[in-house]
Design a protein around this motif. Structure first.
Motif, PDB file in Angstrom:
ATOM      1  N   TRP A  13       0.823  -1.207   0.000  1.00  0.00           N
ATOM      2  CA  TRP A  13       0.000   0.000   0.000  1.00  0.00           C
ATOM      3  C   TRP A  13       0.858   1.259   0.000  1.00  0.00           C
ATOM      4  CZ3 TRP A  13      -4.495  -0.423  -1.785  1.00  0.00           C
ATOM      5  CH2 TRP A  13      -5.221  -1.599  -1.617  1.00  0.00           C
ATOM      6  N   ASN A  14       2.058   1.153   0.548  1.00  0.00           N
ATOM      7  CA  ASN A  14       2.985   2.283   0.459  1.00  0.00           C
ATOM      8  C   ASN A  14       3.347   2.533  -1.005  1.00  0.00           C
ATOM      9  OD1 ASN A  14       4.535   4.278   1.886  1.00  0.00           O
ATOM     10  ND2 ASN A  14       6.383   3.126   1.391  1.00  0.00           N
ATOM     11  N   GLY A  15       3.608   1.443  -1.744  1.00  0.00           N
ATOM     12  CA  GLY A  15       3.926   1.580  -3.162  1.00  0.00           C
ATOM     13  C   GLY A  15       2.765   2.147  -3.953  1.00  0.00           C
ATOM     14  N   ILE A  16       1.549   1.675  -3.646  1.00  0.00           N
ATOM     15  CA  ILE A  16       0.359   2.182  -4.339  1.00  0.00           C
ATOM     16  C   ILE A  16       0.149   3.666  -4.028  1.00  0.00           C
ATOM     17  CG2 ILE A  16      -2.161   2.016  -4.486  1.00  0.00           C
ATOM     18  CD1 ILE A  16      -0.638  -0.250  -5.899  1.00  0.00           C
ATOM     19  N   THR A  17       0.350   4.044  -2.765  1.00  0.00           N
ATOM     20  CA  THR A  17       0.208   5.452  -2.367  1.00  0.00           C
ATOM     21  C   THR A  17       1.202   6.323  -3.115  1.00  0.00           C
ATOM     22  OG1 THR A  17      -0.530   4.800  -0.158  1.00  0.00           O
ATOM     23  CG2 THR A  17       0.280   7.056  -0.420  1.00  0.00           C
ATOM     24  N   LEU A  80       9.367   0.532   7.749  1.00  0.00           N
ATOM     25  CA  LEU A  80       9.831   1.049   6.464  1.00  0.00           C
ATOM     26  C   LEU A  80       8.771   1.955   5.831  1.00  0.00           C
ATOM     27  CD1 LEU A  80      11.491  -2.157   4.924  1.00  0.00           C
ATOM     28  CD2 LEU A  80      12.655  -0.171   5.894  1.00  0.00           C
ATOM     29  N   THR A  81       7.508   1.582   5.992  1.00  0.00           N
ATOM     30  CA  THR A  81       6.409   2.378   5.439  1.00  0.00           C
ATOM     31  C   THR A  81       6.290   3.722   6.147  1.00  0.00           C
ATOM     32  OG1 THR A  81       5.154   0.425   4.761  1.00  0.00           O
ATOM     33  CG2 THR A  81       3.911   2.460   5.080  1.00  0.00           C
ATOM     34  N   VAL A  82       6.295   3.698   7.473  1.00  0.00           N
ATOM     35  CA  VAL A  82       6.117   4.933   8.252  1.00  0.00           C
ATOM     36  C   VAL A  82       7.290   5.887   8.043  1.00  0.00           C
ATOM     37  CG1 VAL A  82       5.998   5.888  10.586  1.00  0.00           C
ATOM     38  CG2 VAL A  82       4.630   3.869   9.989  1.00  0.00           C
ATOM     39  N   THR A  83       8.513   5.365   8.119  1.00  0.00           N
ATOM     40  CA  THR A  83       9.681   6.248   7.989  1.00  0.00           C
ATOM     41  C   THR A  83       9.783   6.845   6.589  1.00  0.00           C
ATOM     42  OG1 THR A  83      11.035   4.258   7.586  1.00  0.00           O
ATOM     43  CG2 THR A  83      11.059   5.182   9.806  1.00  0.00           C
ATOM     44  N   ILE A  86       7.106   9.579   6.285  1.00  0.00           N
ATOM     45  CA  ILE A  86       7.534  10.833   6.935  1.00  0.00           C
ATOM     46  C   ILE A  86       8.390  11.650   5.980  1.00  0.00           C
ATOM     47  CG2 ILE A  86       9.042  11.774   8.756  1.00  0.00           C
ATOM     48  CD1 ILE A  86       8.053   9.461  10.545  1.00  0.00           C
ATOM     49  N   GLU A  87       9.314  10.967   5.311  1.00  0.00           N
ATOM     50  CA  GLU A  87      10.192  11.627   4.339  1.00  0.00           C
ATOM     51  C   GLU A  87       9.381  12.281   3.223  1.00  0.00           C
ATOM     52  OE1 GLU A  87      14.531  11.866   3.287  1.00  0.00           O
ATOM     53  OE2 GLU A  87      13.396  11.368   5.080  1.00  0.00           O
ATOM     54  N   ILE A  88       8.454  11.539   2.665  1.00  0.00           N
ATOM     55  CA  ILE A  88       7.650  12.046   1.543  1.00  0.00           C
ATOM     56  C   ILE A  88       6.751  13.202   1.984  1.00  0.00           C
ATOM     57  CG2 ILE A  88       5.813  11.473  -0.090  1.00  0.00           C
ATOM     58  CD1 ILE A  88       8.552  10.354  -0.851  1.00  0.00           C
ATOM     59  N   ILE A 112      13.688  21.711  12.181  1.00  0.00           N
ATOM     60  CA  ILE A 112      12.940  20.551  12.694  1.00  0.00           C
ATOM     61  C   ILE A 112      12.685  19.554  11.570  1.00  0.00           C
ATOM     62  CG2 ILE A 112      10.716  19.800  13.617  1.00  0.00           C
ATOM     63  CD1 ILE A 112      10.645  22.441  15.207  1.00  0.00           C
ATOM     64  N   VAL A 113      12.251  20.063  10.417  1.00  0.00           N
ATOM     65  CA  VAL A 113      11.980  19.198   9.260  1.00  0.00           C
ATOM     66  C   VAL A 113      13.225  18.423   8.876  1.00  0.00           C
ATOM     67  CG1 VAL A 113      11.500  19.200   6.775  1.00  0.00           C
ATOM     68  CG2 VAL A 113      10.092  20.574   8.319  1.00  0.00           C
ATOM     69  N   TYR A 114      14.341  19.117   8.771  1.00  0.00           N
ATOM     70  CA  TYR A 114      15.602  18.482   8.362  1.00  0.00           C
ATOM     71  C   TYR A 114      16.046  17.432   9.384  1.00  0.00           C
ATOM     72  CZ  TYR A 114      20.352  18.273   6.428  1.00  0.00           C
ATOM     73  OH  TYR A 114      21.536  17.861   5.865  1.00  0.00           O
ATOM     74  N   SER A 115      15.864  17.743  10.646  1.00  0.00           N
ATOM     75  CA  SER A 115      16.266  16.822  11.710  1.00  0.00           C
ATOM     76  C   SER A 115      15.387  15.571  11.734  1.00  0.00           C
ATOM     77  CB  SER A 115      16.199  17.531  13.062  1.00  0.00           C
ATOM     78  OG  SER A 115      16.519  16.655  14.111  1.00  0.00           O
ATOM     79  N   VAL A 116      14.076  15.766  11.628  1.00  0.00           N
ATOM     80  CA  VAL A 116      13.144  14.629  11.649  1.00  0.00           C
ATOM     81  C   VAL A 116      13.376  13.725  10.444  1.00  0.00           C
ATOM     82  CG1 VAL A 116      10.719  13.948  11.500  1.00  0.00           C
ATOM     83  CG2 VAL A 116      11.393  15.826  13.007  1.00  0.00           C
ATOM     84  N   MET A 117      13.595  14.335   9.277  1.00  0.00           N
ATOM     85  CA  MET A 117      13.863  13.550   8.074  1.00  0.00           C
ATOM     86  C   MET A 117      15.139  12.724   8.231  1.00  0.00           C
ATOM     87  SD  MET A 117      12.882  16.283   5.081  1.00  0.00           S
ATOM     88  CE  MET A 117      13.645  15.293   3.815  1.00  0.00           C
ATOM     89  N   GLY A 118      16.173  13.326   8.813  1.00  0.00           N
ATOM     90  CA  GLY A 118      17.426  12.611   9.037  1.00  0.00           C
ATOM     91  C   GLY A 118      17.256  11.438   9.986  1.00  0.00           C
ATOM     92  N   THR A 119      16.450  11.652  11.025  1.00  0.00           N
ATOM     93  CA  THR A 119      16.194  10.583  11.999  1.00  0.00           C
ATOM     94  C   THR A 119      15.393   9.451  11.373  1.00  0.00           C
ATOM     95  OG1 THR A 119      16.193  12.194  13.818  1.00  0.00           O
ATOM     96  CG2 THR A 119      15.173  10.054  14.240  1.00  0.00           C
ATOM     97  N   SER A 120      14.354   9.800  10.614  1.00  0.00           N
ATOM     98  CA  SER A 120      13.493   8.776  10.014  1.00  0.00           C
ATOM     99  C   SER A 120      14.256   7.930   9.004  1.00  0.00           C
ATOM    100  CB  SER A 120      12.262   9.413   9.360  1.00  0.00           C
ATOM    101  OG  SER A 120      12.618  10.186   8.233  1.00  0.00           O
TER     102      SER A 120
END
Length: 307
Positions: A13-17, A80-83, A86-88, A112-120
């Motif tokens: 469903w991640n791929g379909i999304t 893998l789907t959640v992280t 978050i990036e997308i 904050i955006v850059y930090s969260v993306m790096g963590t995810s």
């Protein structure tokens, strides 16, 4: 695996999304003329939805085909789907705002955006490697198929980790930060000079080193190995096949490493350097020969009586 089985897989469903998002973003390329660093603001989300979608749909096949009896496989898919989601989400949101999603530390929100993306993406990398380790240790998988998957997942893991070269702040950026000037932290460009307009759609520089090239190459070499593993399911498991897979894996990993070295030296992968270009040329020939030999391998035949 039929569609009913696919519907139970989070990565499916991640791929379909991602596919739906790709279709939704395409019209915005023509309706929204805003640019960021000379590129339409929606190009970056489009590249990432395509990349994540391709990763998700190939990985879900790997997990369901070879790790279906692993108790943790559904949890791995969820992480893998959640992280990746978050990036997308952040990349798309920043594009809508007309702001850079990566290396941007101009405001508290952008930091904050850059930090969260790096963590995810770091969490994503760890769970990707965990999945690869489970493939490596599973004895029931045919050796040539297993090695194909391990090489693909391993090179993709290497390509993910080299992204951290891009996130390290440069000396001039550190100096600006010390002075209280927050503009950028890190860059995909390496070397001195104007990176130029870049290759159409991808934006990769042909003038100076651009770490996005080896990052992309390694990430999507994984799909080649996954398709190769699927192809090998109808082939005999032989010493020759195993040798060919190992040769392809070693050569493509070598190419990825050489790409990183050339980029760190401030030189574009697309620049005709006698040494680097020779390595790429010989590697292409070797991989092509190995793939050709694999394709010519006889299929497994089952002897069944027709009634």
């Amino acid at each position: 695996m039929n569609f009913a089985n696919y519907r139970k897989q989070p990565l499916f469903w991640n791929g379909i999304t991602m596919a739906v998002l790709t279709v939704a973003i395409l019209p915005l390329l023509f309706l929204d003329s805003r640019t960021l660093l000379g590129v339409n603001v929606w190009i970056k989300p489009l590249k990432f939805t395509l990349s994540v979608g391709l990763y998700s749909l190939t990985t879900v096949w790997v997990m369901f085909t070879f790790l279906n009896d692993w108790k943790q496989q559904n949890k791995i898919q969820l992480v893998l789907t959640v992280t990746s989601a978050i990036e997308i989400i952040f990349i798309t949101l920043q594009a809508a705002r007309g702001e850079a999603s990566h290396f941007n530390i101009t405001t508290t929100w952008n930091q904050i955006v850059y930090s969260v993306m790096g963590t995810s993406i770091s969490i994503f990398w760890v769970f990707h490697l965990w999945m690869g380790y489970q493939i490596f240790r599973k004895e029931s998988i045919s050796q040539s198929i297993k090695e194909s998957l391990v090489w693909g997942l391993g090179i993709a893991g290497f390509a993910m980790i080299i992204a951290f070269f891009m996130t390290s702040p440069r000396p001039d950026q550190l100096e600006s930060i010390k002075q209280g000037i927050f503009q950028a932290s890190g860059s995909h460009n390496f070397g001195i000079g104007d990176p130029g307009k870049g290759i159409t759609f991808f934006g990769w520089s042909t003038q100076i080193g651009d770490m996005r090239v080896p990052h992309f190459f390694g990430m999507h070499v994984m799909q080649i190995f996954v398709f190769l593993a699927a192809f090998l399911m109808g082939k005999r498991n032989s010493i020759q096949n195993l040798f060919l897979i190992r040769t392809i894996g070693f050569v493509l990993l070598l190419v990825n490493v050489v790409m990183v070295i050339q980029t760190l030296n401030g030189e574009s992968v697309f620049y005709i350097n006698p040494m680097y270009t020779t390595v790429y040329g010989i590697s292409f020939v070797l991989v092509s020969v190995c793939l050709f030999k694999l394709i010519l391998q006889p299929k497994l035949h089952t002897h069944e009586a027709t009634l």
